[in-house]
Design a protein around this motif. Structure first.
Motif, short mmCIF file in Angstrom:
data_model
loop_
_atom_site.label_atom_id
_atom_site.label_comp_id
_atom_site.label_asym_id
_atom_site.label_seq_id
_atom_site.Cartn_x
_atom_site.Cartn_y
_atom_site.Cartn_z
N PRO A 1 0.82 -1.22 0.00
CA PRO A 1 0.00 0.00 0.00
C PRO A 1 0.85 1.26 0.00
N GLU A 2 0.36 2.28 -0.68
CA GLU A 2 0.94 3.61 -0.65
C GLU A 2 -0.17 4.58 -0.27
N HIS A 3 0.20 5.67 0.38
CA HIS A 3 -0.82 6.63 0.81
C HIS A 3 -0.20 8.00 1.04
N THR A 4 -1.06 8.99 1.10
CA THR A 4 -0.67 10.35 1.43
C THR A 4 -1.63 10.85 2.49
N VAL A 5 -1.09 11.42 3.56
CA VAL A 5 -1.94 11.98 4.60
C VAL A 5 -1.53 13.43 4.81
N GLU A 6 -2.51 14.31 4.67
CA GLU A 6 -2.32 15.72 4.94
C GLU A 6 -3.43 16.16 5.88
N ILE A 7 -3.06 16.72 7.00
CA ILE A 7 -4.02 17.14 8.01
C ILE A 7 -4.05 18.66 8.02
N TYR A 8 -5.23 19.23 7.77
CA TYR A 8 -5.39 20.68 7.70
C TYR A 8 -6.03 21.19 8.98
N GLY A 9 -5.54 22.31 9.44
CA GLY A 9 -6.08 22.94 10.64
C GLY A 9 -5.59 24.37 10.72
N LEU A 10 -5.60 24.91 11.91
CA LEU A 10 -5.12 26.28 12.14
C LEU A 10 -3.91 26.21 13.07
N CYS A 11 -2.82 26.83 12.65
CA CYS A 11 -1.63 26.88 13.50
C CYS A 11 -1.90 27.81 14.67
N SER A 12 -1.05 27.75 15.68
CA SER A 12 -1.29 28.57 16.88
C SER A 12 -1.23 30.06 16.57
N ALA A 13 -0.34 30.49 15.67
CA ALA A 13 -0.24 31.92 15.34
C ALA A 13 -1.52 32.42 14.68
N CYS A 14 -2.09 31.65 13.76
CA CYS A 14 -3.33 32.07 13.09
C CYS A 14 -4.51 32.03 14.04
N ARG A 15 -4.52 31.07 14.96
CA ARG A 15 -5.59 31.03 15.96
C ARG A 15 -5.54 32.27 16.84
N LYS A 16 -4.33 32.67 17.25
CA LYS A 16 -4.17 33.85 18.09
C LYS A 16 -4.61 35.12 17.37
N GLN A 17 -4.37 35.17 16.05
CA GLN A 17 -4.75 36.34 15.26
C GLN A 17 -6.22 36.34 14.86
N GLY A 18 -6.90 35.21 15.11
CA GLY A 18 -8.29 35.11 14.72
C GLY A 18 -8.47 35.07 13.22
N SER A 19 -7.54 34.43 12.52
CA SER A 19 -7.51 34.42 11.06
C SER A 19 -8.33 33.31 10.43
N ALA A 20 -9.13 32.61 11.20
CA ALA A 20 -9.83 31.43 10.69
C ALA A 20 -10.80 31.74 9.55
N ASP A 21 -11.21 32.99 9.41
CA ASP A 21 -12.20 33.31 8.39
C ASP A 21 -11.59 33.56 7.01
N GLN A 22 -10.27 33.57 6.90
CA GLN A 22 -9.63 33.89 5.64
C GLN A 22 -8.69 32.78 5.18
N PRO A 23 -9.22 31.60 4.82
CA PRO A 23 -8.34 30.50 4.44
C PRO A 23 -7.59 30.80 3.15
N ARG A 24 -6.30 30.47 3.13
CA ARG A 24 -5.48 30.61 1.92
C ARG A 24 -5.49 29.32 1.15
N ILE A 25 -5.68 28.20 1.84
CA ILE A 25 -5.68 26.91 1.18
C ILE A 25 -7.09 26.36 1.21
N ASP A 26 -7.59 26.05 0.04
CA ASP A 26 -8.93 25.50 -0.10
C ASP A 26 -8.85 23.99 0.02
N VAL A 27 -9.38 23.43 1.08
CA VAL A 27 -9.38 21.98 1.27
C VAL A 27 -10.81 21.48 1.18
N LYS A 28 -11.01 20.56 0.29
CA LYS A 28 -12.35 19.99 0.11
C LYS A 28 -12.30 18.51 0.26
#
Length: 149
Positions: A122-149
């Motif tokens: 088996p081969e696989h790719t795992v990418e976990i998307y979230g908010l880093c601590s700096a962006c959480r502190k800045q309240g930047s959650a409303d402006q995603p730069r990466i579109d993950v669907k």
């Protein structure tokens, strides 16, 4: 400047264009699209076509020399591998900060699931998307730069 290494499947021809793309990856030091790398190359007066940038990035990815991040917008993003060997990524949806992680439990799970279904190698790719601590502190959650669907 870092020289491209040889491919696992054989000898890779080192061309001026390949060295230029490698240099762009060193300078960018983050995930970038082929178009972004091509733009950087043009601004730095390198003569490399966009098609060549795509071809070289694909070759470098196949050789394990660059990481590829596939996001929901359908565009691949590339960067030089920091970690040798198989690994996964934690990616901030806002600033695109990326952390490479090894995940032995994911490897065991993938092997077990493959075996349970009669699959081998088996081969696989795992990418976990979230908010880093700096962006959480800045309240930047409303402006995603990466579109993950």
């Amino acid at each position: 400047m870092t020289q491209p290494s040889t491919a696992r499947s054989g000898e890779t021809r080192v061309t001026k264009q390949r060295v230029a793309v490698n240099e762009a990856l060193v300078q960018v030091n983050d995930f970038a699209t082929a178009q972004q790398l091509h733009r950087w190359l043009q601004e730095a007066d390198y003569k490399v076509s966009l098609a060549t940038v795509y071809r070289l990035l694909q070759s470098m990815a196949e050789d394990g020399l660059v990481d590829v991040l596939h996001s929901g917008d359908g565009e691949a993003r590339y960067r030089q591998c920091v970690t040798e060997g198989h690994h996964h990524h934690l990616v901030c949806r806002v600033c695109a900060k990326t952390v490479e992680v090894s995940a032995p439990s994911v490897e065991r799970w993938a092997a077990r699931v493959a075996e349970e279904h009669g699959f081998a190698d088996p081969e696989h790719t795992v990418e976990i998307y979230g908010l880093c601590s700096a962006c959480r502190k800045q309240g930047s959650a409303d402006q995603p730069r990466i579109d993950v669907k």
